[in-house]
Design a protein around this motif. Structure first.
Motif, PDB file in Angstrom:
ATOM      1  N   ARG A 430     -25.242 -50.414  15.617  1.00  0.00           N
ATOM      2  CA  ARG A 430     -26.097 -50.270  16.990  1.00  0.00           C
ATOM      3  C   ARG A 430     -27.075 -50.635  16.663  1.00  0.00           C
ATOM      4  NH1 ARG A 430     -29.618 -44.828  16.405  1.00  0.00           N
ATOM      5  NH2 ARG A 430     -27.517 -44.767  15.161  1.00  0.00           N
ATOM      6  N   ALA A 431     -27.747 -51.397  15.730  1.00  0.00           N
ATOM      7  CA  ALA A 431     -28.464 -52.730  15.250  1.00  0.00           C
ATOM      8  C   ALA A 431     -28.011 -54.045  16.001  1.00  0.00           C
ATOM      9  CB  ALA A 431     -29.643 -52.471  14.260  1.00  0.00           C
ATOM     10  N   ALA A 432     -27.407 -53.767  15.559  1.00  0.00           N
ATOM     11  CA  ALA A 432     -26.395 -55.430  16.108  1.00  0.00           C
ATOM     12  C   ALA A 432     -25.846 -55.787  17.313  1.00  0.00           C
ATOM     13  CB  ALA A 432     -24.773 -55.355  15.508  1.00  0.00           C
ATOM     14  N   HIS A 433     -25.787 -54.916  18.487  1.00  0.00           N
ATOM     15  CA  HIS A 433     -25.619 -54.581  19.508  1.00  0.00           C
ATOM     16  C   HIS A 433     -27.369 -54.742  20.647  1.00  0.00           C
ATOM     17  CE1 HIS A 433     -21.452 -53.539  20.848  1.00  0.00           C
ATOM     18  NE2 HIS A 433     -21.946 -52.726  19.220  1.00  0.00           N
ATOM     19  N   GLU A 434     -28.804 -54.967  20.194  1.00  0.00           N
ATOM     20  CA  GLU A 434     -29.801 -55.083  20.375  1.00  0.00           C
ATOM     21  C   GLU A 434     -29.349 -56.288  20.353  1.00  0.00           C
ATOM     22  OE1 GLU A 434     -32.719 -53.587  17.930  1.00  0.00           O
ATOM     23  OE2 GLU A 434     -31.901 -51.836  17.898  1.00  0.00           O
ATOM     24  N   ASP A 435     -29.155 -57.469  19.512  1.00  0.00           N
ATOM     25  CA  ASP A 435     -28.583 -58.510  19.953  1.00  0.00           C
ATOM     26  C   ASP A 435     -27.402 -59.310  20.787  1.00  0.00           C
ATOM     27  OD1 ASP A 435     -27.832 -61.781  19.671  1.00  0.00           O
ATOM     28  OD2 ASP A 435     -27.294 -61.725  18.177  1.00  0.00           O
ATOM     29  N   VAL A 438     -24.621 -61.688  21.683  1.00  0.00           N
ATOM     30  CA  VAL A 438     -23.101 -60.768  21.025  1.00  0.00           C
ATOM     31  C   VAL A 438     -22.611 -60.675  22.766  1.00  0.00           C
ATOM     32  CG1 VAL A 438     -21.682 -59.259  19.670  1.00  0.00           C
ATOM     33  CG2 VAL A 438     -23.426 -60.745  18.782  1.00  0.00           C
ATOM     34  N   GLY A 439     -22.868 -59.663  22.952  1.00  0.00           N
ATOM     35  CA  GLY A 439     -22.943 -58.822  24.567  1.00  0.00           C
ATOM     36  C   GLY A 439     -22.296 -60.692  25.151  1.00  0.00           C
ATOM     37  N   ALA A 440     -23.001 -60.725  25.773  1.00  0.00           N
ATOM     38  CA  ALA A 440     -22.876 -62.089  26.666  1.00  0.00           C
ATOM     39  C   ALA A 440     -21.935 -62.450  25.825  1.00  0.00           C
ATOM     40  CB  ALA A 440     -24.049 -63.779  26.607  1.00  0.00           C
ATOM     41  N   ILE A 458     -19.705 -58.813  11.946  1.00  0.00           N
ATOM     42  CA  ILE A 458     -19.488 -60.485  11.091  1.00  0.00           C
ATOM     43  C   ILE A 458     -20.143 -61.090  11.742  1.00  0.00           C
ATOM     44  CG2 ILE A 458     -17.520 -62.577  11.578  1.00  0.00           C
ATOM     45  CD1 ILE A 458     -15.054 -60.943  12.693  1.00  0.00           C
ATOM     46  N   ALA A 459     -21.148 -61.099  12.114  1.00  0.00           N
ATOM     47  CA  ALA A 459     -21.970 -62.332  12.822  1.00  0.00           C
ATOM     48  C   ALA A 459     -23.478 -61.879  11.187  1.00  0.00           C
ATOM     49  CB  ALA A 459     -22.251 -61.862  14.136  1.00  0.00           C
ATOM     50  N   GLN A 460     -23.278 -60.425  11.046  1.00  0.00           N
ATOM     51  CA  GLN A 460     -23.653 -60.461  10.188  1.00  0.00           C
ATOM     52  C   GLN A 460     -23.680 -60.652   8.349  1.00  0.00           C
ATOM     53  OE1 GLN A 460     -24.675 -55.795  10.181  1.00  0.00           O
ATOM     54  NE2 GLN A 460     -25.656 -55.962  12.060  1.00  0.00           N
ATOM     55  N   GLY A 461     -22.401 -60.985   8.381  1.00  0.00           N
ATOM     56  CA  GLY A 461     -22.063 -61.512   7.355  1.00  0.00           C
ATOM     57  C   GLY A 461     -21.267 -60.416   6.342  1.00  0.00           C
ATOM     58  N   ARG A 462     -20.772 -59.373   7.702  1.00  0.00           N
ATOM     59  CA  ARG A 462     -19.976 -58.094   6.565  1.00  0.00           C
ATOM     60  C   ARG A 462     -18.952 -58.368   6.712  1.00  0.00           C
ATOM     61  NH1 ARG A 462     -24.130 -55.133   5.157  1.00  0.00           N
ATOM     62  NH2 ARG A 462     -26.099 -54.870   6.858  1.00  0.00           N
ATOM     63  N   SER A 463     -18.271 -57.639   5.215  1.00  0.00           N
ATOM     64  CA  SER A 463     -16.883 -57.652   4.939  1.00  0.00           C
ATOM     65  C   SER A 463     -16.065 -56.844   5.948  1.00  0.00           C
ATOM     66  CB  SER A 463     -16.168 -57.510   3.126  1.00  0.00           C
ATOM     67  OG  SER A 463     -17.118 -55.962   3.442  1.00  0.00           O
ATOM     68  N   ARG A 464     -15.072 -57.043   5.772  1.00  0.00           N
ATOM     69  CA  ARG A 464     -13.685 -56.585   6.400  1.00  0.00           C
ATOM     70  C   ARG A 464     -13.727 -54.672   6.326  1.00  0.00           C
ATOM     71  NH1 ARG A 464      -8.736 -58.763   5.497  1.00  0.00           N
ATOM     72  NH2 ARG A 464      -9.048 -60.739   7.081  1.00  0.00           N
ATOM     73  N   SER A 465     -13.673 -54.433   4.430  1.00  0.00           N
ATOM     74  CA  SER A 465     -13.878 -53.027   4.182  1.00  0.00           C
ATOM     75  C   SER A 465     -15.035 -52.273   4.358  1.00  0.00           C
ATOM     76  CB  SER A 465     -13.835 -53.043   2.302  1.00  0.00           C
ATOM     77  OG  SER A 465     -14.890 -54.217   2.259  1.00  0.00           O
ATOM     78  N   GLN A 495     -15.322 -69.022  10.375  1.00  0.00           N
ATOM     79  CA  GLN A 495     -15.776 -69.616  10.801  1.00  0.00           C
ATOM     80  C   GLN A 495     -15.829 -70.288  11.948  1.00  0.00           C
ATOM     81  OE1 GLN A 495     -18.223 -70.192   8.262  1.00  0.00           O
ATOM     82  NE2 GLN A 495     -19.384 -71.349  10.156  1.00  0.00           N
ATOM     83  N   GLU A 496     -15.183 -70.371  12.814  1.00  0.00           N
ATOM     84  CA  GLU A 496     -15.225 -71.008  14.059  1.00  0.00           C
ATOM     85  C   GLU A 496     -15.530 -70.259  15.332  1.00  0.00           C
ATOM     86  OE1 GLU A 496     -11.760 -72.224  15.368  1.00  0.00           O
ATOM     87  OE2 GLU A 496     -10.731 -73.657  13.248  1.00  0.00           O
ATOM     88  N   LEU A 497     -15.427 -67.922  14.498  1.00  0.00           N
ATOM     89  CA  LEU A 497     -15.915 -67.813  15.635  1.00  0.00           C
ATOM     90  C   LEU A 497     -17.385 -67.662  15.228  1.00  0.00           C
ATOM     91  CD1 LEU A 497     -15.507 -65.014  17.069  1.00  0.00           C
ATOM     92  CD2 LEU A 497     -15.797 -64.258  15.001  1.00  0.00           C
ATOM     93  N   LEU A 498     -17.804 -68.020  14.534  1.00  0.00           N
ATOM     94  CA  LEU A 498     -19.403 -67.801  14.060  1.00  0.00           C
ATOM     95  C   LEU A 498     -19.851 -69.156  14.594  1.00  0.00           C
ATOM     96  CD1 LEU A 498     -19.782 -66.531  10.172  1.00  0.00           C
ATOM     97  CD2 LEU A 498     -20.073 -65.106  12.805  1.00  0.00           C
ATOM     98  N   ASP A 499     -19.093 -70.296  15.012  1.00  0.00           N
ATOM     99  CA  ASP A 499     -20.103 -71.539  14.654  1.00  0.00           C
ATOM    100  C   ASP A 499     -19.911 -71.317  17.016  1.00  0.00           C
ATOM    101  OD1 ASP A 499     -20.233 -72.721  13.031  1.00  0.00           O
ATOM    102  OD2 ASP A 499     -17.923 -73.585  13.299  1.00  0.00           O
ATOM    103  N   LYS A 500     -18.768 -70.978  17.408  1.00  0.00           N
ATOM    104  CA  LYS A 500     -18.822 -70.431  18.700  1.00  0.00           C
ATOM    105  C   LYS A 500     -20.092 -69.437  19.184  1.00  0.00           C
ATOM    106  CE  LYS A 500     -15.151 -71.056  21.086  1.00  0.00           C
ATOM    107  NZ  LYS A 500     -13.564 -71.266  21.677  1.00  0.00           N
ATOM    108  N   LEU A 501     -19.798 -68.764  18.522  1.00  0.00           N
ATOM    109  CA  LEU A 501     -21.241 -67.243  18.514  1.00  0.00           C
ATOM    110  C   LEU A 501     -22.635 -68.347  18.654  1.00  0.00           C
ATOM    111  CD1 LEU A 501     -21.959 -65.034  18.954  1.00  0.00           C
ATOM    112  CD2 LEU A 501     -21.961 -63.870  16.980  1.00  0.00           C
ATOM    113  N   MET A 502     -22.805 -69.143  17.588  1.00  0.00           N
ATOM    114  CA  MET A 502     -23.940 -70.141  17.445  1.00  0.00           C
ATOM    115  C   MET A 502     -24.253 -71.088  18.851  1.00  0.00           C
ATOM    116  SD  MET A 502     -25.541 -68.613  15.030  1.00  0.00           S
ATOM    117  CE  MET A 502     -27.164 -70.097  14.912  1.00  0.00           C
TER     118      MET A 502
END
Length: 509
Positions: A430-435, A438-440, A458-465, A495-502
């Motif tokens: 929920r907190a991440a959705h305030e960004d 990411v919605g855009a 993923i943008a928070q650096g969380r692992s798959r598990s 990394q490509e995903l994070l770069d595109k998000l940034m």
């Protein structure tokens, strides 16, 4: 002051990621614009289906003629889909479905008019069988439409079209029979025209060329339902659909397979009740934001079935008509989960939605026909019809257990695309959705709500598990979702995903 009013208006019209609109103005802007003609096209198609095929103003169906037509439909579904599966979904094969449905349904309507003019029923069997075969194409063209919609839209047009057909059928039952027959003659043409207009709108919305649309070049499935427990759960759903179809066939034929008649007044009550029920479900799901869980709806379907069985056992005066009334409601309401979940399954498997339709819808029709035939052949030879009641009760227990047992699909019931609201998400998500960036980003690349939540984490650096635990999926499911995100965003690594998000954030600022 004006800015505040504009901000409040925007808040009222905000639509969340699962198309839970939250208010009627937002619902109207989301669902009642763009595809209005499609809404009426589906409603009139369902009207034709009810008026011609299930004889809804006189009886539960047309008896064994309906059974024969259903068997013919199943055979045609099998043959046509096999040919299409071998040849692929080209423009020509799609046209086969469209024109065969239009021509055969129109021919069936013409035979209905002839019977009216000559005051006979000599064409009844022929028109029902011809119309039944035509319904294969008539249904499949709308499956082509449904499969391109988002889950909320898909749900609305399936449920809303059914409600509209009940209104139309109610009106048609009280007008002159010849006038109703003339209207019936033009319904297939109107349905085809509405389909053409709807598909053109979808092509414009998706930026798809006509040639690409004819080849079915739409979003690729995410293969979610091919993963472990979810796949097992989907198979249970399909078996439950088949068992319920068998149960409907036995119950409608009880005790000896004869025609089950209903008065016009009872028919009218049936149409009104179905309409109110559907409108209530649409309001709860798409405006109030409640979940549409198959288990809850299945409980309602089985309440109708159990009450019908109890009435048959009671032997009270009028109990047979009351039982038939409940069964008629059960048959009509079965349309919503059947079509909606066919399209939903098609979104998450490698099979085209049309093949899923062939297996699930065709299998359900076949089971319904088998149930009716068994009663017709065996019922008159039984010393006591209690044996049929026992069989119905056992089948009902089996199919109910398949879906109603806890966690039959892990942490998510089938239909979860219409379940989670932001306030129900785990706190970190929920907190991440305030960004809002990411919605855009999700909107730009057509990500679903679950895919958006995964990008947030993923943008928070969380692992798959960690993501799997937070969202309640298995790690394999998260891996499948992540691959889909990569494909939609045209990247090949985290990394490509994070770069595109940034980069998107930088552009947005």
């Amino acid at each position: 002051m004006r800015q505040r009013e504009e901000s409040n208006a925007a808040a009222r019209l905000r639509v969340d990621r699962y198309l839970h609109t939250g208010s009627f103005p937002a619902f109207k802007a989301t669902f009642l614009s763009g595809f209005v003609l499609a809404f009426f096209g589906i409603g009139f198609y369902r009207l034709w289906y009810q008026f011609n095929f299930y004889n809804l103003h006189f009886s539960a169906d047309v008896g064994m003629v309906t059974v024969g037509a259903n068997i013919a439909r199943v055979a045609v579904i099998a043959v046509l889909v096999f040919l299409v599966y071998r040849a692929g979904f080209t423009r020509a094969t799609r046209s086969v479905f469209l024109w065969s449905g239009f021509l055969l349904m129109t021919a069936s309507s013409l035979l209905y008019l002839l019977d009216l003019f000559f005051d006979s029923t000599q064409f009844e069997a022929l028109r029902v069988v011809v119309g039944g075969i035509g319904l294969v194409g008539g249904e499949i063209i709308w499956i082509f439409f449904f499969e391109r919609l988002k889950p909320g839209q898909m749900f609305f047009y399936a449920a809303g079209g059914l409600a509209l057909s009940c209104v139309l059928s109610l009106l048609l039952g009280y007008i002159d029979a010849v006038f109703a027959g003339v209207i019936n003659l033009f319904v297939p043409a109107f349905s085809v025209f509405a389909y053409w207009q709807a598909m053109s709108k979808l092509d414009e919305r998706d930026g798809v060329s006509r040639s690409s649309a004819d080849q079915g070049a739409f979003a690729a499935p995410d293969l979610l339902y091919e993963d472990g427990e979810l796949k097992k759960g989907v198979l249970q759903v399909i078996v439950a659909f088949f068992a319920y179809g068998l149960l409907l066939g036995i119950a409608l034929g009880y005790p000896d397979g004869r025609l089950r008649e209903l008065s016009q007044t009872v028919r009218s009550v049936h149409q009104v009740l179905v309409m109110v029920l559907v409108l209530g479900v649409v309001w709860l799901v798409l405006i109030r934001g409640r979940s549409f869980k198959l288990s809850g709806y299945w409980l309602f379907q089985n309440v109708l079935m159990m009450a019908s069985i109890c009435l048959l056992v009671s032997g009270w005066e009028g109990s047979e008509e009351a039982s038939t009334f409940l069964l008629t409601n059960a048959v009509t309401c079965f349309y919503i989960p059947l079509v909606f979940f066919i399209c939903l399954i098609g979104r998450h498997v490698h099979w085209p939605t049309t093949l899923v339709y062939a297996v699930v819808y065709g299998g359900s029709l076949l089971c319904m026909a088998i149930g009716r035939m068994v009663v017709y052949l065996v019922g008159p030879t039984l010393d006591h019809s209690l044996w049929l009641i026992i069989v119905m009760a056992l089948v009902a227990l089996a199919e109910t257990t398949l879906i109603m047992r806890p966690r039959f699909m892990g942490t998510h019931p089938i239909g979860f695309e219409l379940e989670l609201l932001p306030k129900e998400l785990p706190l970190k998500v929920r907190a991440a959705h305030e960004d809002h960036s990411v919605g855009a980003f999700a909107a730009d690349y057509g990500l679903t709500g679950t895919e958006e939540a995964i990008v947030c984490l993923i943008a928070q650096g969380r692992s798959r598990s960690f993501i799997a635990r937070e969202l309640g999926y298995s790690e394999n499911t998260i891996r499948n979702y992540t691959r889909t995100v990569y494909r939609k965003a045209n990247v090949h690594s985290k990394q490509e995903l994070l770069d595109k998000l940034m980069a998107a954030r930088g552009t947005g600022s």
